[in-house]
Design a protein around this motif. Structure first.
Motif, PDB file in Angstrom:
ATOM      1  N   THR A  45      11.089  10.485  -7.469  1.00 37.77           N
ATOM      2  CA  THR A  45      11.900   9.336  -7.039  1.00 37.77           C
ATOM      3  C   THR A  45      11.263   8.664  -5.831  1.00 37.77           C
ATOM      4  OG1 THR A  45      13.919  10.336  -7.891  1.00 37.77           O
ATOM      5  CG2 THR A  45      14.188   8.635  -6.207  1.00 37.77           C
ATOM      6  N   VAL A  46      10.805   9.455  -4.873  1.00 40.90           N
ATOM      7  CA  VAL A  46      10.133   8.891  -3.693  1.00 40.90           C
ATOM      8  C   VAL A  46       8.876   8.146  -4.121  1.00 40.90           C
ATOM      9  CG1 VAL A  46       8.912   9.450  -1.541  1.00 40.90           C
ATOM     10  CG2 VAL A  46      11.093  10.560  -2.070  1.00 40.90           C
ATOM     11  N   ASP A  47       8.082   8.745  -5.012  1.00 38.64           N
ATOM     12  CA  ASP A  47       6.865   8.085  -5.510  1.00 38.64           C
ATOM     13  C   ASP A  47       7.195   6.751  -6.172  1.00 38.64           C
ATOM     14  OD1 ASP A  47       5.232  10.126  -4.613  1.00 38.64           O
ATOM     15  OD2 ASP A  47       5.117  11.122  -6.573  1.00 38.64           O
ATOM     16  N   SER A  48       8.248   6.742  -6.967  1.00 36.56           N
ATOM     17  CA  SER A  48       8.670   5.516  -7.649  1.00 36.56           C
ATOM     18  C   SER A  48       9.079   4.446  -6.643  1.00 36.56           C
ATOM     19  CB  SER A  48       9.827   5.834  -8.601  1.00 36.56           C
ATOM     20  OG  SER A  48      10.295   4.665  -9.216  1.00 36.56           O
ATOM     21  N   HIS A  49       9.863   4.842  -5.647  1.00 35.26           N
ATOM     22  CA  HIS A  49      10.278   3.882  -4.613  1.00 35.26           C
ATOM     23  C   HIS A  49       9.072   3.354  -3.844  1.00 35.26           C
ATOM     24  CE1 HIS A  49      14.444   4.312  -5.407  1.00 35.26           C
ATOM     25  NE2 HIS A  49      14.624   5.476  -4.806  1.00 35.26           N
ATOM     26  N   ILE A  50       8.128   4.226  -3.543  1.00 32.59           N
ATOM     27  CA  ILE A  50       6.935   3.796  -2.807  1.00 32.59           C
ATOM     28  C   ILE A  50       6.133   2.789  -3.628  1.00 32.59           C
ATOM     29  CG2 ILE A  50       4.689   4.570  -1.926  1.00 32.59           C
ATOM     30  CD1 ILE A  50       6.124   7.084  -0.873  1.00 32.59           C
ATOM     31  N   ARG A  51       5.976   3.023  -4.922  1.00 33.03           N
ATOM     32  CA  ARG A  51       5.274   2.057  -5.784  1.00 33.03           C
ATOM     33  C   ARG A  51       5.985   0.701  -5.755  1.00 33.03           C
ATOM     34  NH1 ARG A  51       4.948   6.427  -9.144  1.00 33.03           N
ATOM     35  NH2 ARG A  51       6.615   5.637 -10.497  1.00 33.03           N
ATOM     36  N   HIS A  52       7.310   0.723  -5.838  1.00 32.23           N
ATOM     37  CA  HIS A  52       8.078  -0.536  -5.807  1.00 32.23           C
ATOM     38  C   HIS A  52       7.953  -1.223  -4.445  1.00 32.23           C
ATOM     39  CE1 HIS A  52      10.673   1.302  -9.185  1.00 32.23           C
ATOM     40  NE2 HIS A  52       9.743   0.514  -9.705  1.00 32.23           N
ATOM     41  N   ILE A  53       7.978  -0.435  -3.382  1.00 32.03           N
ATOM     42  CA  ILE A  53       7.826  -0.986  -2.023  1.00 32.03           C
ATOM     43  C   ILE A  53       6.478  -1.695  -1.900  1.00 32.03           C
ATOM     44  CG2 ILE A  53       7.487  -0.362   0.403  1.00 32.03           C
ATOM     45  CD1 ILE A  53       9.573   1.941  -0.133  1.00 32.03           C
ATOM     46  N   TYR A  54       5.405  -1.020  -2.315  1.00 30.45           N
ATOM     47  CA  TYR A  54       4.073  -1.609  -2.249  1.00 30.45           C
ATOM     48  C   TYR A  54       4.023  -2.921  -3.031  1.00 30.45           C
ATOM     49  CZ  TYR A  54       2.190   2.885  -0.489  1.00 30.45           C
ATOM     50  OH  TYR A  54       1.914   4.019   0.229  1.00 30.45           O
ATOM     51  N   ALA A  55       4.582  -2.915  -4.224  1.00 33.24           N
ATOM     52  CA  ALA A  55       4.553  -4.122  -5.069  1.00 33.24           C
ATOM     53  C   ALA A  55       5.353  -5.252  -4.424  1.00 33.24           C
ATOM     54  CB  ALA A  55       5.101  -3.808  -6.454  1.00 33.24           C
ATOM     55  N   LYS A  56       6.532  -4.943  -3.924  1.00 29.30           N
ATOM     56  CA  LYS A  56       7.396  -5.984  -3.356  1.00 29.30           C
ATOM     57  C   LYS A  56       6.864  -6.526  -2.036  1.00 29.30           C
ATOM     58  CE  LYS A  56      11.635  -4.460  -5.620  1.00 29.30           C
ATOM     59  NZ  LYS A  56      13.012  -3.945  -5.423  1.00 29.30           N
ATOM     60  N   LEU A  57       6.192  -5.685  -1.258  1.00 29.04           N
ATOM     61  CA  LEU A  57       5.647  -6.134   0.025  1.00 29.04           C
ATOM     62  C   LEU A  57       4.218  -6.654  -0.113  1.00 29.04           C
ATOM     63  CD1 LEU A  57       6.940  -3.381   2.490  1.00 29.04           C
ATOM     64  CD2 LEU A  57       7.949  -5.614   1.964  1.00 29.04           C
ATOM     65  N   GLY A  58       3.635  -6.506  -1.294  1.00 26.28           N
ATOM     66  CA  GLY A  58       2.264  -6.976  -1.501  1.00 26.28           C
ATOM     67  C   GLY A  58       1.243  -6.143  -0.755  1.00 26.28           C
ATOM     68  N   THR A  59       1.470  -4.824  -0.710  1.00 26.39           N
ATOM     69  CA  THR A  59       0.567  -3.925   0.001  1.00 26.39           C
ATOM     70  C   THR A  59       0.013  -2.895  -0.965  1.00 26.39           C
ATOM     71  OG1 THR A  59       2.401  -2.480   0.629  1.00 26.39           O
ATOM     72  CG2 THR A  59       1.796  -4.217   2.185  1.00 26.39           C
ATOM     73  N   ALA A  60      -0.982  -2.139  -0.499  1.00 23.88           N
ATOM     74  CA  ALA A  60      -1.622  -1.161  -1.370  1.00 23.88           C
ATOM     75  C   ALA A  60      -1.584   0.253  -0.807  1.00 23.88           C
ATOM     76  CB  ALA A  60      -3.077  -1.561  -1.617  1.00 23.88           C
ATOM     77  N   ASP A  61      -1.137   0.406   0.444  1.00 23.04           N
ATOM     78  CA  ASP A  61      -1.110   1.738   1.031  1.00 23.04           C
ATOM     79  C   ASP A  61       0.012   1.860   2.060  1.00 23.04           C
ATOM     80  OD1 ASP A  61      -2.062   0.754   3.603  1.00 23.04           O
ATOM     81  OD2 ASP A  61      -4.052   0.698   2.729  1.00 23.04           O
TER      82      ASP A  61
END
Length: 113
Positions: free
Chosen positions: A78-94
Motif C-alpha cells: 500500500t505504501v509503495d502504491s501511494h508513493i508511485r501515485h505521489i510521484y506521478a501526481k507531483l511530477g517527480t521520480a524519487d
C-alpha cells in the motif's frame, strides 16, 4: 527566534524526522513574500488523496517504506502504491524530489488534510 533561520537552514533535511516542522518554522520566520506562510502555494496537477498525503508526510523522515507502513498500519504494498501515485501526481521520480515538491506546495504541513 533571532538567528534560528540560519541554524535551521543549515540542518540536513534528511537527518531529522521533523523535516515538516522545520519547514513550517522556516516559513514562519521568512514571513510573507519570501516563502512564508502567507505566500500562496502552487497547486499540483492532481490533488493527492488523504492517504497519499499521510505517506508523503513520512517521506522527509529516515523511516523505510516498511517502517512507514508500520506507522500507518498498512502493508508495504500500500505504501509503495501511494508513493508511485505521489510521484506521478507531483511530477517527480524519487523520494528527495517528491519531498522538495511537497514542501514547495506546502503539502508537508500537518495542518493540511
Amino acid at each position: 527566534m533571532t538567528g534560528a533561520g540560519h541554524l535551521l537552514e543549515a540542518l540536513p533535511r534528511h537527518g531529522t524526522s521533523h523535516a515538516a516542522l522545520v519547514a513550517d518554522v522556516l516559513d514562519a520566520i521568512r514571513g510573507p513574500g519570501r516563502g512564508g506562510l502567507n505566500q500562496p502555494a502552487a497547486t499540483p496537477v492532481e490533488e493527492l488523496s488523504r492517504s497519499e498525503l499521510r505517506v508523503l508526510r513520512y517521506l522527509p523522515t529516515n523511516l523505510t517504506r516498511r517502517e512507514i507502513a508500520g506507522e500507518l498500519s498498512v502493508s508495504v504494498h500500500t505504501v509503495d502504491s501511494h508513493i508511485r501515485h505521489i510521484y506521478a501526481k507531483l511530477g517527480t521520480a524519487d523520494r528527495t524530489s517528491a519531498v522538495q515538491r511537497g514542501g514547495e506546495l506546502r503539502l508537508l504541513s500537518a495542518g493540511r488534510t
